[in-house]
Write an enzyme that holds these catalytic residues in place. Structure first.
Site, PDB file in Angstrom:
ATOM      1  N   LYS A 149       0.819  -1.212   0.000  1.00 22.68           N
ATOM      2  CA  LYS A 149       0.000   0.000   0.000  1.00 22.68           C
ATOM      3  C   LYS A 149       0.864   1.279   0.000  1.00 22.68           C
ATOM      4  CE  LYS A 149      -3.986  -2.107   0.084  1.00 22.68           C
ATOM      5  NZ  LYS A 149      -3.576  -3.473  -0.290  1.00 22.68           N
TER       6      LYS A 149
HETATM    7  C1  LIG Z   1      -9.565  -2.551  -1.929  1.00 25.22           C
HETATM    8  C2  LIG Z   1      -9.028  -3.369  -0.773  1.00 25.22           C
HETATM    9  N1  LIG Z   1      -9.828  -3.655   0.255  1.00 25.22           N
HETATM   10  C3  LIG Z   1      -9.397  -4.361   1.310  1.00 25.22           C
HETATM   11  C4  LIG Z   1      -8.108  -4.847   1.370  1.00 25.22           C
HETATM   12  C5  LIG Z   1      -7.714  -5.704   2.513  1.00 25.22           C
HETATM   13  O1  LIG Z   1      -6.636  -5.226   3.247  1.00 25.22           O
HETATM   14  P1  LIG Z   1      -5.671  -6.218   4.058  1.00 25.22           P
HETATM   15  O2  LIG Z   1      -4.839  -6.959   3.079  1.00 25.22           O
HETATM   16  O3  LIG Z   1      -4.878  -5.283   4.915  1.00 25.22           O
HETATM   17  O4  LIG Z   1      -6.542  -7.122   4.865  1.00 25.22           O
HETATM   18  C6  LIG Z   1      -7.217  -4.554   0.321  1.00 25.22           C
HETATM   19  C7  LIG Z   1      -5.801  -4.964   0.303  1.00 25.22           C
HETATM   20  O5  LIG Z   1      -5.335  -6.012   0.467  1.00 25.22           O
HETATM   21  C8  LIG Z   1      -7.696  -3.814  -0.790  1.00 25.22           C
HETATM   22  O6  LIG Z   1      -6.904  -3.539  -1.830  1.00 25.22           O
END
Ligand SMILES: Cc1ncc(COP(=O)(O)O)c(C=O)c1O
Length: 374
Positions: free
Chosen positions: A189
């Site tokens: 990110k």
């Molecule tokens: C659009 C979106 N929503 C939710 C997530 C979930 O985040 P995490 O991987 O930190 O659980 C991500 C990334 O992985 C994402 O790109």
């Protein structure tokens, strides 16, 4: 991660001042033992709230958990429907299903690849409880329009901000004009932990105490479990990493935007389409998408040339096996299906060099100039 002439990420490049500042802080934390919900976490929560212009921020274990806990705190559960978009990452819809509600997956727009708010309005029914918008690839959804739709139908409004930290919609940053903004700090990110991390941003005080309890076993105090909570706290070491990086985020986002401009200019005469964005402040270019009918051939060509391009996302959510019988669609999300087959992401990170940009653009250009493109 090595071996690419144009890699996808530059994780080491995100640690200016590592030895003099971050490492001593981590060393102190390791020796202090302030591992769970200590000062490092509350300090980062305040820093992030200030950066966003949010009332409060609650740090949690991941972006997926941020969505799940936010929906839970807002009282969304069995019998409810949450309208969201088929063109997103798995967690957007899985979080809805995890709290027992039904994700209703509508299409995205062909021009900006973001949730089609007209399709969302058409999908509102008697069970609809919330609208969950996704600022996909780093570009802000029109929050004034989303807010108006939510108000008109009496819906809660939640934002999946995982890819868009720093992006503005109108005068505000995303994550500040809704019932909850949900953030991921996964390593790829724009603001990244060295592992998993997430947060929920809030525009008022209504749910902050509840979320602080929910992330910590539902406890108001040790052994006083007031609600069915989770174990999902932002880790203290990750909070130090994030607080160290946050002051650089604006510069990094600006650099991302400059690279995106170069891509658009250098590739502008080729038979490609781009995610359309009319205001620079709305996009923080987490990902740079290009669209072509010959996506798979171009993808193979780029990778053979040492350019680490990637497809985000090859299967829209309504076609994922996990959501069969779990999510529903109204109108078939045809644009999302097309984008899944016709888009790829070019490498884009703040420290990408001019030589790497030239290499990536040279490879795309050659593809269309030679037999591959015919
Ligand atoms: C659009 C979106 N929503 C939710 C997530 C979930 O985040 P995490 O991987 O930190 O659980 C991500 C990334 O992985 C994402 O790109």
């Amino acid at each position: 991660m090595g071996g690419w002439r144009v890699p996808r990420y530059d994780y080491p490049g995100q640690y200016p001042g590592l030895a003099g500042s971050l490492l001593p802080q981590i060393e102190r934390l390791l020796l202090d033992g302030d591992y769970i919900l200590g000062d490092a976490v509350s300090r980062f929560e305040r820093d992030l709230a200030d950066f966003l212009g949010a009332h409060a921020v609650v740090g949690v274990g991941s972006g997926t958990d941020a969505l799940t806990l936010a929906l839970d705190a807002l009282g969304i559960g069995p019998g409810d429907e949450v309208i969201t978009v088929a063109n997103s990452f798995y967690s957007t819809a899985s979080a809805v299903a995890r709290v027992g509600a039904t994700p209703v997956l509508v299409d995205c727009r062909a021009d900006n690849y973001l949730i089609d708010l007209d399709a969302a309005a058409a999908a509102v029914g008697p069970r609809t409880k919330a609208l969950l918008v996704v600022h996909l690839y780093g570009q802000a959804v029109d929050m004034a329009a989303a807010g108006e739709l939510a108000r008109r139908h009496g819906l809660l409004l939640v934002e999946d901000c995982a890819q868009a930290i720093g992006a503005h919609s109108g005068a505000s940053r995303v994550g500040t004009d809704s019932d909850a903004g949900c953030w991921s700090f996964a390593p790829s990110k724009n603001l990244a932990a060295a592992g998993d991390g997430g947060a929920i941003s809030l525009r008022d005080d209504r749910h902050s105490e509840q979320l602080r309890m929910l992330r910590h076993f539902g406890q108001a105090a040790q052994n006083d479990h007031r609600m069915l909570g989770y174990n999902s706290r932002l880790d203290s070491i990750q909070a130090l990493v994030l607080a160290h990086k946050l002051p650089h985020l604006e510069d990094w986002n600006r650099q991302r935007s400059q690279v995106a401009h170069q891509y658009r200019t250098m590739l502008g005469d080729l038979p490609l389409r781009f995610q359309q964005c009319h205001d620079d402040k709305e996009h923080v270019y987490h990902l740079f998408q290009i669209e072509t009918e010959r996506r798979d051939q171009l993808m193979a060509h780029l990778r053979a040339d040492g350019v680490d391009a990637v497809v985000r996302y090859p299967v829209p959510l309504h076609l994922q096996p996990a959501f069969q019988g779990v999510a529903r669609t109204g109108q078939r999300p045809e644009v999302s299906e097309r984008l899944a087959q016709q888009t790829l992401c070019l490498p884009l990170f703040p420290s990408i060099t001019q030589e790497q940009i030239d290499l990536a653009c040279g490879s795309v250009t050659r593809f269309f100039e030679t037999a591959h493109g015919a």
